[in-house]
Design a protein around this motif. Sequence first.
Motif, PDB file in Angstrom:
ATOM      1  N   ALA A   1      64.370  30.475 119.438  1.00 25.32           N
ATOM      2  CA  ALA A   1      63.066  30.339 120.200  1.00 25.32           C
ATOM      3  C   ALA A   1      61.786  31.216 119.153  1.00 25.32           C
ATOM      4  O   ALA A   1      61.108  30.118 119.132  1.00 25.32           O
ATOM      5  N   ARG A   2      61.677  31.706 117.992  1.00 27.11           N
ATOM      6  CA  ARG A   2      60.673  31.722 117.233  1.00 27.11           C
ATOM      7  C   ARG A   2      60.218  30.900 116.638  1.00 27.11           C
ATOM      8  O   ARG A   2      59.629  30.663 115.776  1.00 27.11           O
ATOM      9  N   TYR A   3      61.648  30.150 116.569  1.00 26.28           N
ATOM     10  CA  TYR A   3      62.265  29.158 115.223  1.00 26.28           C
ATOM     11  C   TYR A   3      60.748  28.141 115.124  1.00 26.28           C
ATOM     12  O   TYR A   3      59.811  27.624 115.265  1.00 26.28           O
ATOM     13  N   VAL A   4      60.786  28.003 117.144  1.00 19.55           N
ATOM     14  CA  VAL A   4      60.141  26.518 117.984  1.00 19.55           C
ATOM     15  C   VAL A   4      58.014  27.642 117.661  1.00 19.55           C
ATOM     16  O   VAL A   4      57.882  26.570 117.261  1.00 19.55           O
ATOM     17  N   LEU A   5      58.178  29.058 117.666  1.00 19.90           N
ATOM     18  CA  LEU A   5      56.537  28.780 117.478  1.00 19.90           C
ATOM     19  C   LEU A   5      56.176  29.177 116.363  1.00 19.90           C
ATOM     20  O   LEU A   5      55.034  28.518 115.452  1.00 19.90           O
TER      21      LEU A   5
ATOM     22  N   ALA B   1      56.493  17.644 120.005  1.00 16.39           N
ATOM     23  CA  ALA B   1      57.624  17.404 120.574  1.00 16.39           C
ATOM     24  C   ALA B   1      57.962  18.905 121.243  1.00 16.39           C
ATOM     25  O   ALA B   1      57.087  19.300 121.578  1.00 16.39           O
ATOM     26  N   PRO B   2      58.412  18.443 123.015  1.00 13.51           N
ATOM     27  CA  PRO B   2      58.603  18.970 123.443  1.00 13.51           C
ATOM     28  C   PRO B   2      59.462  20.073 123.203  1.00 13.51           C
ATOM     29  O   PRO B   2      60.010  20.702 122.061  1.00 13.51           O
ATOM     30  N   VAL B   3      58.945  21.500 124.073  1.00 18.45           N
ATOM     31  CA  VAL B   3      59.183  22.636 123.798  1.00 18.45           C
ATOM     32  C   VAL B   3      59.342  23.522 125.181  1.00 18.45           C
ATOM     33  O   VAL B   3      59.918  22.864 126.154  1.00 18.45           O
ATOM     34  N   HIS B   4      61.380  24.644 125.540  1.00 12.33           N
ATOM     35  CA  HIS B   4      61.242  24.289 126.209  1.00 12.33           C
ATOM     36  C   HIS B   4      60.957  26.005 127.155  1.00 12.33           C
ATOM     37  O   HIS B   4      61.388  26.768 125.844  1.00 12.33           O
TER      38      HIS B   4
ATOM     39  N   ALA C   1      62.868  35.294 125.312  1.00 12.77           N
ATOM     40  CA  ALA C   1      63.141  35.634 123.981  1.00 12.77           C
ATOM     41  C   ALA C   1      62.005  37.110 123.468  1.00 12.77           C
ATOM     42  O   ALA C   1      61.861  37.446 122.520  1.00 12.77           O
ATOM     43  N   GLY C   2      61.313  36.742 125.005  1.00  6.54           N
ATOM     44  CA  GLY C   2      60.520  38.209 124.984  1.00  6.54           C
ATOM     45  C   GLY C   2      58.749  37.700 125.051  1.00  6.54           C
ATOM     46  O   GLY C   2      57.966  38.682 124.393  1.00  6.54           O
ATOM     47  N   VAL C   3      58.710  37.015 124.479  1.00 10.30           N
ATOM     48  CA  VAL C   3      57.555  35.823 124.340  1.00 10.30           C
ATOM     49  C   VAL C   3      56.952  35.349 125.429  1.00 10.30           C
ATOM     50  O   VAL C   3      57.269  34.350 126.104  1.00 10.30           O
ATOM     51  N   PRO C   4      55.989  35.732 126.003  1.00  4.47           N
ATOM     52  CA  PRO C   4      54.863  35.518 127.526  1.00  4.47           C
ATOM     53  C   PRO C   4      54.731  33.076 127.020  1.00  4.47           C
ATOM     54  O   PRO C   4      53.689  34.138 125.577  1.00  4.47           O
ATOM     55  N   PHE C   5      54.931  32.607 127.153  1.00  6.83           N
ATOM     56  CA  PHE C   5      54.690  31.528 127.078  1.00  6.83           C
ATOM     57  C   PHE C   5      54.601  30.378 128.369  1.00  6.83           C
ATOM     58  O   PHE C   5      55.647  30.182 128.654  1.00  6.83           O
ATOM     59  N   SER C   6      53.275  29.763 128.310  1.00  4.81           N
ATOM     60  CA  SER C   6      53.075  28.821 129.473  1.00  4.81           C
ATOM     61  C   SER C   6      52.694  27.581 128.912  1.00  4.81           C
ATOM     62  O   SER C   6      52.617  26.787 129.751  1.00  4.81           O
ATOM     63  N   GLY C   7      52.814  27.859 128.003  1.00  6.62           N
ATOM     64  CA  GLY C   7      52.566  26.101 127.721  1.00  6.62           C
ATOM     65  C   GLY C   7      52.209  25.714 125.704  1.00  6.62           C
ATOM     66  O   GLY C   7      51.202  27.267 125.154  1.00  6.62           O
ATOM     67  N   HIS C   8      52.048  25.021 125.175  1.00  5.40           N
ATOM     68  CA  HIS C   8      51.302  24.459 124.209  1.00  5.40           C
ATOM     69  C   HIS C   8      49.546  24.995 123.862  1.00  5.40           C
ATOM     70  O   HIS C   8      49.245  25.309 123.400  1.00  5.40           O
ATOM     71  N   THR C   9      49.232  24.336 125.326  1.00  2.00           N
ATOM     72  CA  THR C   9      48.375  24.256 125.689  1.00  2.00           C
ATOM     73  C   THR C   9      47.568  25.808 125.536  1.00  2.00           C
ATOM     74  O   THR C   9      46.625  25.782 124.638  1.00  2.00           O
ATOM     75  N   GLU C  10      47.950  26.637 126.362  1.00  3.20           N
ATOM     76  CA  GLU C  10      47.803  28.037 126.500  1.00  3.20           C
ATOM     77  C   GLU C  10      47.727  28.784 124.990  1.00  3.20           C
ATOM     78  O   GLU C  10      47.346  29.807 124.504  1.00  3.20           O
ATOM     79  N   TYR C  11      49.027  28.674 124.188  1.00  4.99           N
ATOM     80  CA  TYR C  11      49.589  29.236 123.395  1.00  4.99           C
ATOM     81  C   TYR C  11      48.713  28.461 122.143  1.00  4.99           C
ATOM     82  O   TYR C  11      47.687  29.399 121.183  1.00  4.99           O
ATOM     83  N   LEU C  12      48.113  27.320 121.446  1.00  4.62           N
ATOM     84  CA  LEU C  12      46.784  27.097 121.281  1.00  4.62           C
ATOM     85  C   LEU C  12      45.960  27.419 120.915  1.00  4.62           C
ATOM     86  O   LEU C  12      45.133  27.921 120.848  1.00  4.62           O
TER      87      LEU C  12
ATOM     88  N   THR D   1      41.929  23.156 135.792  1.00  2.00           N
ATOM     89  CA  THR D   1      43.651  24.093 135.697  1.00  2.00           C
ATOM     90  C   THR D   1      44.517  23.318 135.687  1.00  2.00           C
ATOM     91  O   THR D   1      45.046  22.453 135.904  1.00  2.00           O
ATOM     92  N   THR D   2      45.442  24.509 135.225  1.00  2.00           N
ATOM     93  CA  THR D   2      46.528  23.897 134.464  1.00  2.00           C
ATOM     94  C   THR D   2      48.107  24.712 134.873  1.00  2.00           C
ATOM     95  O   THR D   2      48.137  24.110 136.042  1.00  2.00           O
ATOM     96  N   HIS D   3      48.982  25.150 134.298  1.00  2.00           N
ATOM     97  CA  HIS D   3      49.472  26.162 135.026  1.00  2.00           C
ATOM     98  C   HIS D   3      49.891  26.954 135.562  1.00  2.00           C
ATOM     99  O   HIS D   3      49.726  27.813 135.551  1.00  2.00           O
ATOM    100  N   LEU D   4      49.441  27.135 137.409  1.00  5.41           N
ATOM    101  CA  LEU D   4      48.975  28.186 137.631  1.00  5.41           C
ATOM    102  C   LEU D   4      49.768  27.343 139.302  1.00  5.41           C
ATOM    103  O   LEU D   4      49.656  26.361 139.542  1.00  5.41           O
TER     104      LEU D   4
END
Length: 327
Positions: free
Chosen positions: A88-92, A113-116, A123-134, A158-161
């Motif tokens: 998971a951290r490799y993807v990030l 490309a897509p992530v899961h 993996a312990g990293v709150p992640f709701s999507g590329h948009t919010e992460y970036l 609004t996005t992933h709500l």
Amino acid sequence: MSVRPVLAITSGEPAGIGPELCARLLERDWPARLVVLGDAGLIAGRAGPGVAIRHYVADAPPPAGVLEVLHLPLAVPSVAGRLDVANARYVLALLDRALAGCVSGEFAGMVTAPVHKGVICEAGVPFSGHTEYLAEHTATPLVVMMLVGGGLRVALATTHLPLAAVPAAITQPVLERTLRILHADLVQRFGLPAPRILVAGLNPHAGEGGHMGREEIEVITPVLERLRAEGMQLLGPLPADTLFVPHTLEQGDAVLAMYHDQGLPVLKHASFGGGVNVTLGLPVIRTSVDHGTALDLAGSGRADPGSLYAAVDLAISMAGARARSPA
């Protein structure tokens, strides 16, 4: 453009179809230099025989017909179709490296490309999507998700709500900032000098004059009136069930939907497999495929690269528009 832009292409979840889709970029000639970010051994293994791969060297473009890979190592070997939380951290790390290159000017933009999401969260990293992460990693207070395809551009207020959380999230300040970002990027990155934006209502029939909800009266309309007074071309709030008919769409260059499943089902019906997800409001260009990791197809050679091709095409176009923009 006199100089070909250099784009970072993140290969995404290693167990999904991203690595093999990235390898298929060699099937087309591009007016850009494409650098795939990922584990070189993984990408070579998913690419199949006959695909030439070379490690990325910033100041030495590869010869034609060679896939350029910026090598970032997997934590553990990846099996197609089988998620592993250890990677998971490799993807990030792929996202972080691409973003750093875009911020520094090494890359003109990034295509993802897509992530899961689930395995990253496990993996312990709150992640709701590329948009919010970036957005978080560029300290951008508000970004706007827009999908492009099938002749449509559909942005989201609004996005992933969860649906129950949407009304409270649509405030006048947020809606105004969203429309300003959408308008600015349509001008600067899509080359539309006077964009026309169709704005959906939140409620059925756009509230039916307050009988089916008052958000249109109390939130949406006041914002539209303020921005129209500044010269923006905004039509709405419009009932979402009739907004997407051809006669109405002809009057706009983009649509602003109030929530994820109000606008995206229509766009994906029109363009699935060839649509592009764009993050507006970032200090960098970012486009993405419109589909998920497709674990069931990974390693089969049957995944369709159409959406990745479209995302690369759009990133190249946006990089050119930004280069030409006086802003």
